[in-house]
Scaffold this motif. Structure first.
Motif, PDB file in Angstrom:
ATOM      1  N   ASP A 265       0.846  -1.197   0.000  1.00 10.29           N
ATOM      2  CA  ASP A 265       0.000   0.000   0.000  1.00 10.29           C
ATOM      3  C   ASP A 265       0.880   1.245   0.000  1.00 10.29           C
ATOM      4  O   ASP A 265       1.992   1.223   0.535  1.00 10.29           O
ATOM      5  N   GLY A 266       0.352   2.340  -0.523  1.00  9.97           N
ATOM      6  CA  GLY A 266       1.112   3.583  -0.448  1.00  9.97           C
ATOM      7  C   GLY A 266       0.600   4.639  -1.399  1.00  9.97           C
ATOM      8  O   GLY A 266       0.044   4.335  -2.458  1.00  9.97           O
ATOM      9  N   GLY A 267       0.804   5.882  -1.027  1.00 12.74           N
ATOM     10  CA  GLY A 267       0.440   6.991  -1.888  1.00 12.74           C
ATOM     11  C   GLY A 267       1.435   7.179  -3.017  1.00 12.74           C
ATOM     12  O   GLY A 267       2.540   6.624  -2.996  1.00 12.74           O
ATOM     13  N   TYR A 268       1.041   7.973  -3.995  1.00 14.92           N
ATOM     14  CA  TYR A 268       1.920   8.242  -5.139  1.00 14.92           C
ATOM     15  C   TYR A 268       3.075   9.137  -4.701  1.00 14.92           C
ATOM     16  O   TYR A 268       2.890  10.115  -3.963  1.00 14.92           O
ATOM     17  N   SER A 269       4.282   8.804  -5.163  1.00 15.54           N
ATOM     18  CA  SER A 269       5.461   9.605  -4.827  1.00 15.54           C
ATOM     19  C   SER A 269       6.519   9.430  -5.907  1.00 15.54           C
ATOM     20  O   SER A 269       6.383   8.586  -6.805  1.00 15.54           O
ATOM     21  N   LYS A 270       7.580  10.194  -5.797  1.00 13.16           N
ATOM     22  CA  LYS A 270       8.669  10.123  -6.770  1.00 13.16           C
ATOM     23  C   LYS A 270       9.446   8.806  -6.674  1.00 13.16           C
ATOM     24  O   LYS A 270      10.251   8.500  -7.550  1.00 13.16           O
ATOM     25  N   THR A 271       9.191   8.035  -5.619  1.00 11.24           N
ATOM     26  CA  THR A 271       9.888   6.760  -5.442  1.00 11.24           C
ATOM     27  C   THR A 271       9.669   5.831  -6.633  1.00 11.24           C
ATOM     28  O   THR A 271      10.577   5.093  -7.037  1.00 11.24           O
ATOM     29  N   PHE A 272       8.472   5.848  -7.221  1.00 12.29           N
ATOM     30  CA  PHE A 272       8.189   4.962  -8.360  1.00 12.29           C
ATOM     31  C   PHE A 272       9.131   5.271  -9.529  1.00 12.29           C
ATOM     32  O   PHE A 272       9.668   4.356 -10.162  1.00 12.29           O
ATOM     33  N   LYS A 273       9.327   6.548  -9.805  1.00 13.16           N
ATOM     34  CA  LYS A 273      10.222   6.951 -10.889  1.00 13.16           C
ATOM     35  C   LYS A 273      11.653   6.523 -10.581  1.00 13.16           C
ATOM     36  O   LYS A 273      12.381   6.026 -11.463  1.00 13.16           O
ATOM     37  N   GLU A 274      12.061   6.675  -9.334  1.00 12.67           N
ATOM     38  CA  GLU A 274      13.413   6.292  -8.937  1.00 12.67           C
ATOM     39  C   GLU A 274      13.613   4.784  -9.072  1.00 12.67           C
ATOM     40  O   GLU A 274      14.660   4.326  -9.557  1.00 12.67           O
ATOM     41  N   TYR A 279      15.778  -0.092 -11.328  1.00 14.95           N
ATOM     42  CA  TYR A 279      15.524  -1.532 -11.441  1.00 14.95           C
ATOM     43  C   TYR A 279      14.714  -1.937 -12.671  1.00 14.95           C
ATOM     44  O   TYR A 279      14.620  -3.115 -12.980  1.00 14.95           O
ATOM     45  N   GLY A 280      14.089  -0.953 -13.344  1.00 15.20           N
ATOM     46  CA  GLY A 280      13.236  -1.293 -14.476  1.00 15.20           C
ATOM     47  C   GLY A 280      14.040  -1.742 -15.677  1.00 15.20           C
ATOM     48  O   GLY A 280      15.276  -1.611 -15.692  1.00 15.20           O
ATOM     49  N   PRO A 281      13.381  -2.243 -16.709  1.00 13.65           N
ATOM     50  CA  PRO A 281      11.921  -2.421 -16.761  1.00 13.65           C
ATOM     51  C   PRO A 281      11.459  -3.634 -15.959  1.00 13.65           C
ATOM     52  O   PRO A 281      12.199  -4.599 -15.799  1.00 13.65           O
ATOM     53  N   ILE A 311       3.788   3.636 -15.329  1.00 14.31           N
ATOM     54  CA  ILE A 311       4.643   4.283 -16.328  1.00 14.31           C
ATOM     55  C   ILE A 311       5.992   4.647 -15.695  1.00 14.31           C
ATOM     56  O   ILE A 311       7.050   4.418 -16.288  1.00 14.31           O
ATOM     57  N   ASP A 312       5.950   5.197 -14.484  1.00 12.12           N
ATOM     58  CA  ASP A 312       7.176   5.580 -13.786  1.00 12.12           C
ATOM     59  C   ASP A 312       8.087   4.378 -13.557  1.00 12.12           C
ATOM     60  O   ASP A 312       9.320   4.484 -13.674  1.00 12.12           O
ATOM     61  N   LEU A 313       7.474   3.256 -13.210  1.00  8.85           N
ATOM     62  CA  LEU A 313       8.245   2.047 -12.925  1.00  8.85           C
ATOM     63  C   LEU A 313       8.825   1.407 -14.179  1.00  8.85           C
ATOM     64  O   LEU A 313       9.672   0.523 -14.090  1.00  8.85           O
ATOM     65  N   ASN A 314       8.345   1.865 -15.337  1.00  9.26           N
ATOM     66  CA  ASN A 314       8.724   1.228 -16.601  1.00  9.26           C
ATOM     67  C   ASN A 314       8.315  -0.244 -16.584  1.00  9.26           C
ATOM     68  O   ASN A 314       9.107  -1.139 -16.887  1.00  9.26           O
ATOM     69  N   LYS A 346      -6.372   5.010 -21.957  1.00  6.13           N
ATOM     70  CA  LYS A 346      -6.024   6.365 -22.379  1.00  6.13           C
ATOM     71  C   LYS A 346      -4.507   6.541 -22.478  1.00  6.13           C
ATOM     72  O   LYS A 346      -3.999   7.179 -23.398  1.00  6.13           O
ATOM     73  N   GLN A 347      -3.787   5.939 -21.510  1.00  6.09           N
ATOM     74  CA  GLN A 347      -2.333   6.094 -21.457  1.00  6.09           C
ATOM     75  C   GLN A 347      -1.583   4.986 -22.207  1.00  6.09           C
ATOM     76  O   GLN A 347      -0.354   4.951 -22.189  1.00  6.09           O
ATOM     77  N   LYS A 348      -2.358   4.085 -22.852  1.00  7.45           N
ATOM     78  CA  LYS A 348      -1.770   2.976 -23.620  1.00  7.45           C
ATOM     79  C   LYS A 348      -0.869   2.099 -22.748  1.00  7.45           C
ATOM     80  O   LYS A 348       0.244   1.715 -23.134  1.00  7.45           O
ATOM     81  N   VAL A 349      -1.384   1.763 -21.564  1.00  8.28           N
ATOM     82  CA  VAL A 349      -0.680   0.871 -20.631  1.00  8.28           C
ATOM     83  C   VAL A 349      -1.343  -0.505 -20.669  1.00  8.28           C
ATOM     84  O   VAL A 349      -2.565  -0.610 -20.550  1.00  8.28           O
ATOM     85  N   ASN A 350      -0.543  -1.550 -20.856  1.00  6.16           N
ATOM     86  CA  ASN A 350      -1.070  -2.912 -20.839  1.00  6.16           C
ATOM     87  C   ASN A 350      -1.561  -3.253 -19.439  1.00  6.16           C
ATOM     88  O   ASN A 350      -0.872  -3.002 -18.443  1.00  6.16           O
TER      89      ASN A 350
END
Length: 376
Positions: A265-274, A279-281, A311-314, A346-350
């Motif tokens: 669980d967790g709110g949205y943050s810049k951690t996903f992008k990091e 570690y992505g994709p 998207i941030d996580l790739n 809308k964002q073309k995410v599988n």
């Protein structure tokens, strides 16, 4: 005088009743195993040395409130009121049993997944069966709350194959089920948990030698699979304290055949992008999508944020979890999946949208909108 005597006796009666209720609650807390246990000396020392443990509590990377009182936060989202809980909308819960597929053990082969509802799922990767946040009973310590929705083919622990590893994101009741852990204690080889949760598991019968307790950014290899605990923007607690005495987090599960992200669980943050950059994709991301409101905007994500986190996580595939099993918020039970599938398109995410019990892999993603059948 007669009226005063009646009022006095009524007040005495009310006080006695309240005292008895308070005594019953006190006895329940003291005798129930639901609340878990406190860390022993060794674990306590590790916890106290964690840089994420400050003034007796674990803290988020960026301090955020659990309850968001600022009306400007997500102004277009509904804020939960007492009346929303007392008089809920008719579509808050499903009107019929959720359709599901009867689980067949033989179908869970290498590279396959199965959703068991909410945040509980199984995956077969690197030759191991891995389970996340096992909850098979109630999402509450009290027998009158947290009952799961009715399911056509409910899956119980006895139906499952041998489970090699269980990963736990945090100790809230809808992610850590006392009875399930007791049932799994002798059937699971390894438990990976955030700091502080080891004590809960030990109190419920799990051998301490089977438990790996990690801090954020810690990792451990187990039979060829790397398990890494990463930060999430959330909180913890299952007793009457003000919480945050145990850690919470997300998990990266990296085998020779796939890389998986499990959000907890967790709110949205810049951690996903990091994490995406480091570690992505990811082959697939299991991300919480449900039990949100404007009141909890910093510690739970809205569906559009779930897609953005993907998207941030790739991540190549989004699997929305944390919905479809329990009544934990004021929104209609199927609103999270409706909104997240619309946003993913809308964002073309599988996106993968399996029924509970449906075994699938990354080659043939389940994309049926099965929840629509319950609106008829």
């Amino acid at each position: 005088k007669a009226i005063m005597r009646i009022i006095f006796k009524t007040l005495i009666f009310i006080v006695i009743i309240l005292a008895l209720i308070a005594l019953a609650i006190f006895i329940f807390i003291k005798t129930s195993s639901q609340f878990g246990a406190f860390p022993d000396g060794d674990s306590k020392k590790i916890i106290q040395n964690s840089k994420n443990f400050i003034n007796g509590k674990f803290v988020n990377l960026n301090p955020v409130p659990v309850n968001t009182n600022d009306a400007s936060t997500r102004p277009n989202e509904k804020r939960a009121t007492l009346m929303d809980w007392i008089s809920p909308a008719k579509d808050k819960n499903p009107l019929k049993s959720l359709p599901s597929i009867k689980f067949q053990i033989k179908n869970l082969t290498e590279g396959k997944f199965i959703w068991l509802g909410h945040s509980t799922l199984l995956m077969n990767t690197g030759g191991l069966i891995v389970m996340t946040d096992p909850v098979f009973n109630r999402a509450s310590p009290l027998p009158i709350f947290g009952k799961p929705f009715s399911i056509e083919n409910p899956i119980i622990i006895d139906d499952l194959p041998k489970v090699n590893v269980v990963v736990i994101s945090h100790d809230h009741y809808d992610h850590l089920d006392t009875r399930a852990i007791k049932d799994l204690s002798k059937k699971v080889d390894r438990f990976f948990v955030p700091l502080g949760i080891k004590a809960h598991l030990e109190s419920w019968g799990v051998d301490k030698n089977k438990i790996s307790e990690l801090d954020w950014h810690d990792s451990e290899n187990y039979k060829g699979i790397k398990f890494i605990l990463k930060p999430a923007q959330h909180f913890s607690g299952r007793g009457l304290s003000d919480g945050n005495e145990t850690l919470w987090g997300s998990w990266i599960i990296n085998s020779s055949t796939m890389k998986v992200f499990f959000s907890g669980d967790g709110g949205y943050s810049k951690t996903f992008k990091e994490l995406g950059g480091m570690y992505g994709p990811f082959d697939i991301a299991f991300i919480e999508n449900g039990a949100y409101s404007a009141n909890w905007s910093k510690i739970h994500m809205f569906p559009d944020e779930v897609v953005q986190a993907t998207i941030d996580l790739n991540a190549k595939v989004l699997f929305p979890i944390h919905w479809g099993k329990f009544d934990l918020a004021i929104h209609p039970w199927d609103e999270p999946i409706i909104r997240v599938t619309d946003e993913a398109k809308k964002q073309k995410v599988n996106i993968a949208t399996p029924m509970i019990g449906e075994v699938f892999d990354l080659i043939n993603l389940p994309i049926t909108h099965w929840w629509k059948s319950l609106r008829n």
